[in-house]
Design a protein around this motif. Structure first.
Motif, PDB file in Angstrom:
ATOM      1  N   GLY A 197       2.217   7.049   0.904  1.00 31.26           N
ATOM      2  CA  GLY A 197       1.331   8.190   0.789  1.00 31.26           C
ATOM      3  C   GLY A 197       0.260   7.977  -0.267  1.00 31.26           C
ATOM      4  O   GLY A 197      -0.004   6.848  -0.693  1.00 31.26           O
TER       5      GLY A 197
ATOM      6  N   HIS B 133      -0.825   4.444   4.674  1.00 33.00           N
ATOM      7  CA  HIS B 133      -0.349   4.522   3.290  1.00 33.00           C
ATOM      8  C   HIS B 133       1.173   4.622   3.316  1.00 33.00           C
ATOM      9  O   HIS B 133       1.725   5.714   3.488  1.00 33.00           O
ATOM     10  N   PRO B 134       1.885   3.498   3.166  1.00 32.85           N
ATOM     11  CA  PRO B 134       3.349   3.505   3.294  1.00 32.85           C
ATOM     12  C   PRO B 134       4.050   4.461   2.333  1.00 32.85           C
ATOM     13  O   PRO B 134       5.118   4.990   2.663  1.00 32.85           O
TER      14      PRO B 134
ATOM     15  N   PRO C  90       3.838   9.798   3.194  1.00 34.36           N
ATOM     16  CA  PRO C  90       3.783   8.442   3.742  1.00 34.36           C
ATOM     17  C   PRO C  90       3.373   8.433   5.206  1.00 34.36           C
ATOM     18  O   PRO C  90       3.787   9.286   5.999  1.00 34.36           O
ATOM     19  N   GLY C  91       2.572   7.423   5.536  1.00 30.49           N
ATOM     20  CA  GLY C  91       2.075   7.279   6.898  1.00 30.49           C
ATOM     21  C   GLY C  91       0.575   7.158   6.917  1.00 30.49           C
ATOM     22  O   GLY C  91      -0.099   7.271   5.881  1.00 30.49           O
ATOM     23  N   GLY C  92       0.027   6.877   8.084  1.00 32.88           N
ATOM     24  CA  GLY C  92      -1.419   6.807   8.232  1.00 32.88           C
ATOM     25  C   GLY C  92      -2.068   5.718   7.408  1.00 32.88           C
ATOM     26  O   GLY C  92      -3.134   5.932   6.815  1.00 32.88           O
TER      27      GLY C  92
END
Length: 269
Positions: A53, A50-51, A46-48
């Protein structure tokens, strides 16, 4: 646990996955639209942007999860509707008929009951019948024998037989006696069975999808997502744990709701 706290727990456990399943496609957009982040790297945490992933194909997990609950609820509800409709009618038919008809109906259902469910799912997968309606038909067909036996047993109870004989002496027709009167008599056993059977059907369909015997691997179904991303669970655990948690919440919440409803009606202690 107080009744108020239990009610809140039931609402959260059952309501959240249903809300995700029903409202998710509206938030995520059309099912056949390209997924956001389709060009992203596979199995990103998750992150970037994309909550949740990405999955093993680099697709946005949040969009997949939001779209995947429709197939879970739809196939489960369809299989239960098919199983209970046919099972109740066959159970009442067996209970209200003469012995030769009763034996013919029940022995036919016994053959179906002895047929391995996994073999049926394997056959459908081997013949490339992976559409949702084949899965619903298979799961619903497997539920007919136990439901019919439950209904027949409840309809043959001594109290039911006495009432049926009295109604026959009053000149009532078979349809009135069995489809109206006895249907009410077997409502309590059916309601008791509903919570457990919901879990059974949900487990069967999820297992079929997880084993690759159900919906196509491109489906965003929650069980399919678990199967597709299981090899990358340590790199991207959210891709497996989030859909698994939604399935578990749906199953546990359904059981709690049915148990609570039956307890209030004093159908169970």
């Amino acid at each position: 646990m107080t009744a108020r706290l239990r009610g809140v727990l039931e609402g959260v456990l059952l309501g959240f996955p249903i809300l995700v399943a029903l409202a998710g496609p509206l938030v995520a957009g059309p099912v056949d639209a390209p997924l956001s982040g389709a060009a992203a790297s596979p199995s990103l945490p998750p992150g970037g942007g994309h909550p949740l992933g990405t999955d093993v194909l680099g697709r946005d997990m949040l969009a997949l999860v939001l779209r995947g609950g429709v197939s879970v609820l739809g196939t489960t509800a369809g299989a239960l509707l098919l199983g209970y409709t046919a099972g109740v009618l066959l159970g009442l038919l067996a209970a209200g008929s003469r012995r030769p008809v009763d034996e013919a109906v029940m022995r036919t259902l016994d053959l179906l009951l002895a047929f391995p469910g996994l073999l049926l799912l394997v056959t459908l997968a081997a013949t490339d019948r992976r559409q949702w309606y084949w899965l619903v038909a298979a799961a619903g067909l497997l539920q007919i024998p136990p439901i019919a036996r439950l209904v027949r047993g409840a309809a043959l109870a001594p109290a039911s037989r006495t009432t049926v004989e009295a109604l026959r002496m009053q000149g009532h027709r078979w349809a009135y006696i069995h489809l109206r009167h006895l249907a009410r008599e077997v409502a309590a056993p059916i309601a008791t069975d509903a919570g457990t059977r919901f879990s059974v059907v949900l487990y069967l369909l999820a297992s079929a999808n997880f084993l690759g015997l159900g919906l196509p691997s491109s489906s965003p179904d929650w069980a399919v997502l678990i199967e597709r991303n299981s090899d990358a669970i340590f790199a991207q655990p959210a891709a497996v744990l989030v859909p698994a948690a939604l399935l578990m919440s749906l199953c546990v919440g359904g059981n709690l709701l049915v148990d609570h409803a039956l307890a209030r009606r004093r159908l169970i202690p």
